[in-house]
Scaffold this motif. Sequence first.
Motif, PDB file in Angstrom:
ATOM      1  N   LEU A   1       0.835  -1.198   0.000  1.00  0.00           N
ATOM      2  CA  LEU A   1       0.000   0.000   0.000  1.00  0.00           C
ATOM      3  C   LEU A   1       0.867   1.245   0.000  1.00  0.00           C
ATOM      4  O   LEU A   1       1.978   1.241   0.517  1.00  0.00           O
ATOM      5  CB  LEU A   1      -0.902   0.026   1.237  1.00  0.00           C
ATOM      6  N   LEU A   2       0.320   2.320  -0.539  1.00  0.00           N
ATOM      7  CA  LEU A   2       0.938   3.634  -0.492  1.00  0.00           C
ATOM      8  C   LEU A   2       0.048   4.544   0.339  1.00  0.00           C
ATOM      9  O   LEU A   2      -1.160   4.628   0.094  1.00  0.00           O
ATOM     10  CB  LEU A   2       1.067   4.213  -1.899  1.00  0.00           C
ATOM     11  N   VAL A   3       0.614   5.193   1.348  1.00  0.00           N
ATOM     12  CA  VAL A   3      -0.104   6.206   2.121  1.00  0.00           C
ATOM     13  C   VAL A   3       0.131   7.533   1.416  1.00  0.00           C
ATOM     14  O   VAL A   3       1.271   7.987   1.317  1.00  0.00           O
ATOM     15  CB  VAL A   3       0.412   6.316   3.571  1.00  0.00           C
ATOM     16  N   ALA A   4      -0.931   8.130   0.910  1.00  0.00           N
ATOM     17  CA  ALA A   4      -0.808   9.450   0.276  1.00  0.00           C
ATOM     18  C   ALA A   4      -2.199   9.996  -0.003  1.00  0.00           C
ATOM     19  O   ALA A   4      -2.994   9.313  -0.634  1.00  0.00           O
ATOM     20  CB  ALA A   4      -0.004   9.359  -1.011  1.00  0.00           C
ATOM     21  N   PRO A   5      -2.501  11.158   0.431  1.00  0.00           N
ATOM     22  CA  PRO A   5      -1.774  11.924   1.436  1.00  0.00           C
ATOM     23  C   PRO A   5      -2.369  11.724   2.821  1.00  0.00           C
ATOM     24  O   PRO A   5      -3.462  11.190   2.975  1.00  0.00           O
ATOM     25  CB  PRO A   5      -1.996  13.366   0.976  1.00  0.00           C
ATOM     26  N   LEU A   6      -1.640  12.192   3.805  1.00  0.00           N
ATOM     27  CA  LEU A   6      -2.112  12.294   5.186  1.00  0.00           C
ATOM     28  C   LEU A   6      -2.135  13.778   5.499  1.00  0.00           C
ATOM     29  O   LEU A   6      -1.153  14.472   5.223  1.00  0.00           O
ATOM     30  CB  LEU A   6      -1.159  11.579   6.139  1.00  0.00           C
ATOM     31  N   CYS A   7      -3.237  14.274   6.039  1.00  0.00           N
ATOM     32  CA  CYS A   7      -3.259  15.683   6.426  1.00  0.00           C
ATOM     33  C   CYS A   7      -4.183  15.909   7.617  1.00  0.00           C
ATOM     34  O   CYS A   7      -5.116  15.152   7.864  1.00  0.00           O
ATOM     35  CB  CYS A   7      -3.664  16.583   5.265  1.00  0.00           C
ATOM     36  N   VAL A   8      -3.863  16.979   8.349  1.00  0.00           N
ATOM     37  CA  VAL A   8      -4.659  17.425   9.495  1.00  0.00           C
ATOM     38  C   VAL A   8      -4.738  18.942   9.404  1.00  0.00           C
ATOM     39  O   VAL A   8      -3.746  19.603   9.054  1.00  0.00           O
ATOM     40  CB  VAL A   8      -4.000  16.994  10.831  1.00  0.00           C
ATOM     41  N   LYS A   9      -5.914  19.483   9.701  1.00  0.00           N
ATOM     42  CA  LYS A   9      -6.079  20.940   9.698  1.00  0.00           C
ATOM     43  C   LYS A   9      -5.039  21.587  10.608  1.00  0.00           C
ATOM     44  O   LYS A   9      -4.727  21.043  11.671  1.00  0.00           O
ATOM     45  CB  LYS A   9      -7.475  21.325  10.201  1.00  0.00           C
ATOM     46  N   LEU A  10      -4.545  22.737  10.207  1.00  0.00           N
ATOM     47  CA  LEU A  10      -3.483  23.422  10.931  1.00  0.00           C
ATOM     48  C   LEU A  10      -3.803  23.592  12.414  1.00  0.00           C
ATOM     49  O   LEU A  10      -2.980  23.282  13.279  1.00  0.00           O
ATOM     50  CB  LEU A  10      -3.202  24.794  10.301  1.00  0.00           C
ATOM     51  N   GLU A  11      -4.982  24.049  12.735  1.00  0.00           N
ATOM     52  CA  GLU A  11      -5.333  24.309  14.139  1.00  0.00           C
ATOM     53  C   GLU A  11      -5.489  23.035  14.973  1.00  0.00           C
ATOM     54  O   GLU A  11      -5.572  23.104  16.198  1.00  0.00           O
ATOM     55  CB  GLU A  11      -6.585  25.187  14.251  1.00  0.00           C
ATOM     56  N   ASN A  12      -5.501  21.879  14.311  1.00  0.00           N
ATOM     57  CA  ASN A  12      -5.629  20.611  15.027  1.00  0.00           C
ATOM     58  C   ASN A  12      -4.338  19.793  15.032  1.00  0.00           C
ATOM     59  O   ASN A  12      -4.306  18.677  15.542  1.00  0.00           O
ATOM     60  CB  ASN A  12      -6.757  19.771  14.425  1.00  0.00           C
ATOM     61  N   ARG A  13      -3.277  20.342  14.481  1.00  0.00           N
ATOM     62  CA  ARG A  13      -2.002  19.633  14.431  1.00  0.00           C
ATOM     63  C   ARG A  13      -1.342  19.599  15.798  1.00  0.00           C
ATOM     64  O   ARG A  13      -1.651  20.390  16.678  1.00  0.00           O
ATOM     65  CB  ARG A  13      -1.065  20.290  13.418  1.00  0.00           C
TER      66      ARG A  13
END
Length: 170
Positions: free
Chosen positions: A80-92
């Motif tokens: 598997l390839l993980v892409a993308p992973l993201c989190v909102k800036l205020e929740n990082r």
Amino acid sequence: MKFRLADVKDYQNIYQLVKIAFETAKVSDGNEQDFVLKLRDSDNFIPELEFVCENENELIGHIMMTHQVIDTNNGDYLGLLVAPLCVKLENRNNGIGGALIKYAHKEALRIGYKAVFLVGDPNYYGKFGYRQISEFKIVNNTEIPDQFILGCELIPGALTEVEGSINIFE
């Protein structure tokens, strides 16, 4: 806060979430949101491995995993390839990204996958078991510097007998 499968009705919100999240990312080419669309339109897309994190009915995180082939002398090895992973800036920096990774790993293992790959910061992803692919006898066939191509065995030893090359994003 809850994790769940992404749904078609989430796609527009995911697009915006990914776009905005990568505007404030340390590394970005500015096209991550379009890459999500490209992955969904490919034969590598696995709807059962695209997840969102919600907080009070607002999407604050996203992760998807798609098929990633390792070319070996004995045929293709499917990971598997993980892409993308993201989190909102205020929740990082609250553990949401790590929780998404762990949740996605658990679900991938549940449906039978044994190894996962990604392009990312080895210092961050190393906390979740990711190592440089050269440690697994896998060669990087991309222009991306080797130190950023990482792999993780969901089952210990899953890549012991795998020797080959990887073309991330192909």
